[in-house]
Write a protein that holds these residues in place. Structure first.
Motif, PDB file in Angstrom:
ATOM      1  N   UNK A 135       0.833  -1.204   0.000  1.00 26.34           N
ATOM      2  CA  UNK A 135       0.000   0.000   0.000  1.00 26.34           C
ATOM      3  C   UNK A 135       0.866   1.251   0.000  1.00 26.34           C
ATOM      4  N   UNK A 136       2.014   1.188   0.688  1.00 22.95           N
ATOM      5  CA  UNK A 136       2.889   2.345   0.812  1.00 22.95           C
ATOM      6  C   UNK A 136       3.820   2.576  -0.352  1.00 22.95           C
ATOM      7  N   UNK A 137       3.733   1.748  -1.393  1.00 20.48           N
ATOM      8  CA  UNK A 137       4.555   1.967  -2.577  1.00 20.48           C
ATOM      9  C   UNK A 137       6.005   1.545  -2.434  1.00 20.48           C
ATOM     10  N   UNK A 138       6.291   0.619  -1.542  1.00 14.92           N
ATOM     11  CA  UNK A 138       7.664   0.136  -1.380  1.00 14.92           C
ATOM     12  C   UNK A 138       8.048  -0.764  -2.547  1.00 14.92           C
ATOM     13  N   UNK A 139       9.358  -0.839  -2.780  1.00 13.85           N
ATOM     14  CA  UNK A 139       9.857  -1.620  -3.911  1.00 13.85           C
ATOM     15  C   UNK A 139      10.767  -2.763  -3.493  1.00 13.85           C
ATOM     16  N   UNK A 140      11.202  -2.780  -2.236  1.00  5.93           N
ATOM     17  CA  UNK A 140      12.143  -3.809  -1.796  1.00  5.93           C
ATOM     18  C   UNK A 140      11.883  -4.188  -0.347  1.00  5.93           C
ATOM     19  N   UNK A 141      11.772  -5.493  -0.096  1.00  6.76           N
ATOM     20  CA  UNK A 141      11.734  -6.024   1.260  1.00  6.76           C
ATOM     21  C   UNK A 141      12.942  -6.940   1.430  1.00  6.76           C
ATOM     22  N   UNK A 161      25.392  -8.430  -6.863  1.00 10.14           N
ATOM     23  CA  UNK A 161      25.312  -7.424  -7.930  1.00 10.14           C
ATOM     24  C   UNK A 161      23.861  -7.095  -8.267  1.00 10.14           C
ATOM     25  N   UNK A 162      23.018  -8.117  -8.374  1.00 10.05           N
ATOM     26  CA  UNK A 162      21.606  -7.888  -8.687  1.00 10.05           C
ATOM     27  C   UNK A 162      20.913  -7.183  -7.534  1.00 10.05           C
ATOM     28  N   UNK A 163      21.303  -7.533  -6.314  1.00  7.98           N
ATOM     29  CA  UNK A 163      20.701  -6.879  -5.151  1.00  7.98           C
ATOM     30  C   UNK A 163      21.011  -5.387  -5.149  1.00  7.98           C
ATOM     31  N   UNK A 164      22.212  -5.027  -5.491  1.00  4.39           N
ATOM     32  CA  UNK A 164      22.580  -3.610  -5.496  1.00  4.39           C
ATOM     33  C   UNK A 164      21.756  -2.821  -6.507  1.00  4.39           C
ATOM     34  N   UNK A 165      21.397  -3.450  -7.609  1.00  2.00           N
ATOM     35  CA  UNK A 165      20.539  -2.790  -8.591  1.00  2.00           C
ATOM     36  C   UNK A 165      19.148  -2.564  -7.994  1.00  2.00           C
ATOM     37  N   UNK A 166      18.609  -3.596  -7.333  1.00  2.00           N
ATOM     38  CA  UNK A 166      17.303  -3.469  -6.687  1.00  2.00           C
ATOM     39  C   UNK A 166      17.341  -2.384  -5.608  1.00  2.00           C
ATOM     40  N   UNK A 167      18.411  -2.373  -4.844  1.00  2.00           N
ATOM     41  CA  UNK A 167      18.539  -1.403  -3.761  1.00  2.00           C
ATOM     42  C   UNK A 167      18.623   0.016  -4.305  1.00  2.00           C
ATOM     43  N   UNK A 168      19.407   0.210  -5.356  1.00  2.00           N
ATOM     44  CA  UNK A 168      19.546   1.544  -5.935  1.00  2.00           C
ATOM     45  C   UNK A 168      18.193   2.072  -6.415  1.00  2.00           C
ATOM     46  N   UNK A 169      17.400   1.202  -7.036  1.00  2.00           N
ATOM     47  CA  UNK A 169      16.090   1.617  -7.508  1.00  2.00           C
ATOM     48  C   UNK A 169      15.157   1.969  -6.367  1.00  2.00           C
ATOM     49  N   UNK A 170      15.215   1.203  -5.277  1.00  2.00           N
ATOM     50  CA  UNK A 170      14.343   1.451  -4.125  1.00  2.00           C
ATOM     51  C   UNK A 170      14.733   2.733  -3.396  1.00  2.00           C
ATOM     52  N   UNK A 171      16.015   3.018  -3.343  1.00  2.10           N
ATOM     53  CA  UNK A 171      16.468   4.212  -2.633  1.00  2.10           C
ATOM     54  C   UNK A 171      16.215   5.486  -3.427  1.00  2.10           C
ATOM     55  N   UNK A 172      15.934   5.331  -4.717  1.00  2.72           N
ATOM     56  CA  UNK A 172      15.716   6.506  -5.566  1.00  2.72           C
ATOM     57  C   UNK A 172      14.311   7.083  -5.411  1.00  2.72           C
ATOM     58  N   UNK A 173      13.442   6.368  -4.701  1.00  3.66           N
ATOM     59  CA  UNK A 173      12.076   6.853  -4.484  1.00  3.66           C
ATOM     60  C   UNK A 173      11.752   6.715  -3.003  1.00  3.66           C
ATOM     61  N   UNK A 174      10.507   6.929  -2.631  1.00  4.73           N
ATOM     62  CA  UNK A 174      10.147   6.904  -1.206  1.00  4.73           C
ATOM     63  C   UNK A 174       8.879   6.109  -0.976  1.00  4.73           C
ATOM     64  N   UNK A 175       8.880   5.294   0.055  1.00  9.11           N
ATOM     65  CA  UNK A 175       7.698   4.551   0.451  1.00  9.11           C
ATOM     66  C   UNK A 175       7.062   5.195   1.678  1.00  9.11           C
ATOM     67  N   UNK A 176       5.772   4.986   1.846  1.00 10.91           N
ATOM     68  CA  UNK A 176       5.028   5.559   2.967  1.00 10.91           C
ATOM     69  C   UNK A 176       4.569   4.432   3.881  1.00 10.91           C
ATOM     70  N   UNK A 177       5.250   4.261   5.011  1.00 13.72           N
ATOM     71  CA  UNK A 177       4.929   3.157   5.913  1.00 13.72           C
ATOM     72  C   UNK A 177       3.564   3.345   6.558  1.00 13.72           C
ATOM     73  N   UNK A 178       3.093   4.565   6.653  1.00 10.63           N
ATOM     74  CA  UNK A 178       1.822   4.855   7.329  1.00 10.63           C
ATOM     75  C   UNK A 178       0.634   4.901   6.378  1.00 10.63           C
ATOM     76  N   UNK A 179       0.841   4.642   5.093  1.00  8.42           N
ATOM     77  CA  UNK A 179      -0.248   4.785   4.123  1.00  8.42           C
ATOM     78  C   UNK A 179      -1.439   3.896   4.465  1.00  8.42           C
ATOM     79  N   UNK A 180      -1.206   2.727   5.009  1.00  9.20           N
ATOM     80  CA  UNK A 180      -2.286   1.802   5.335  1.00  9.20           C
ATOM     81  C   UNK A 180      -3.167   2.322   6.464  1.00  9.20           C
ATOM     82  N   UNK A 181      -2.666   3.278   7.227  1.00 10.21           N
ATOM     83  CA  UNK A 181      -3.405   3.799   8.373  1.00 10.21           C
ATOM     84  C   UNK A 181      -4.365   4.920   8.003  1.00 10.21           C
TER      85      UNK A 181
END
Length: 209
Positions: A135-141, A161-181
């Motif tokens: 719900x919060x728009x996260x890209x990586x767990x 190497x693949x993880x670093x690509x996933x991490x870079x993409x996730x850090x380039x945007x923002x997730x909202x942990x409180x969106x579900x509330x």
């Protein structure tokens, strides 16, 4: 991590392969869906962060010690105070019986530890986390490591190497942990009071886009 609860320092771990639970690939077992729908647990977020950490560090049968020392506790409490660390709690009859905690950076969530005191509590906490991150728009767990337990829910190992690509993409945007509330169907949007229902969690995890 620390060698034990009394260790005077901590050390960093960067595994060759990283555990990742794809948010769109979470497997919700039918039995766990029934448990969630039964509303056996009250599921909350950020209600008892310090207590969840303490329970994660507490000795249990087969694991008398912990990697969570005083320095780690202090650091994560500081992150929580700044809004960069979060917890999921499962309650039964007013008692904390399961939960997990981790760190949020951008649209990435790094799971640190979980605990359970009754059957299915930590599983429900994990399901609730995945629903919240979706719900919060996260890209990586990031689960750090792949365990047999986590594999049942769809966790996979990703090379560094693949993880670093996933991490870079996730850090380039923002997730909202409180969106579900927040009730986005209301005008204006309003804060939802009380725990998130298990039925809602199942709905969020099983709906198709």
């Amino acid at each position: 991590m620390a060698d034990n609860r009394n260790a005077a320092d901590v050390f960093w771990v960067e595994p060759q392969k990283r555990g990742v639970l794809p948010l769109d690939g979470f497997h919700l077992p039918a039995r766990l869906a029934r448990v969630l729908k039964s509303e056996r647990f009250g599921i909350t977020a950020d209600r008892a962060f310090a207590d969840v950490m303490a329970e994660c560090a507490a000795p249990v049968p087969g694991r008398p010690d912990t990697w969570i020392n005083a320095d780690i506790v202090a650091a994560y409490r500081g992150l929580y105070a700044r809004g960069n660390a979060h917890s999921i709690e499962c309650w039964q009859d007013g008692k904390l019986v399961g939960g997990l905690y981790g760190v949020k950076l951008g649209a990435a969530f790094f799971g640190e530890s979980m605990f359970t005191r009754v059957t299915d509590a930590s599983k429900c906490a994990l399901a609730a986390l995945v629903a919240r991150l979706r719900v919060g728009g996260f890209r990586l767990l990031d689960t750090q490591f792949l365990t047999e337990h986590l594999a049942r829910f769809g966790t996979v190992e990703v090379p560094r190497a693949a993880y670093k690509v996933l991490l870079e993409g996730a850090l380039a945007t923002s997730g909202d942990f409180a969106a579900l509330d927040w009730d986005v169907t209301a005008r204006p949007t309003t804060k939802v009071s009380g725990p998130v229902s298990g039925k809602r969690i199942v709905q969020l995890l099983t709906q198709t886009s």
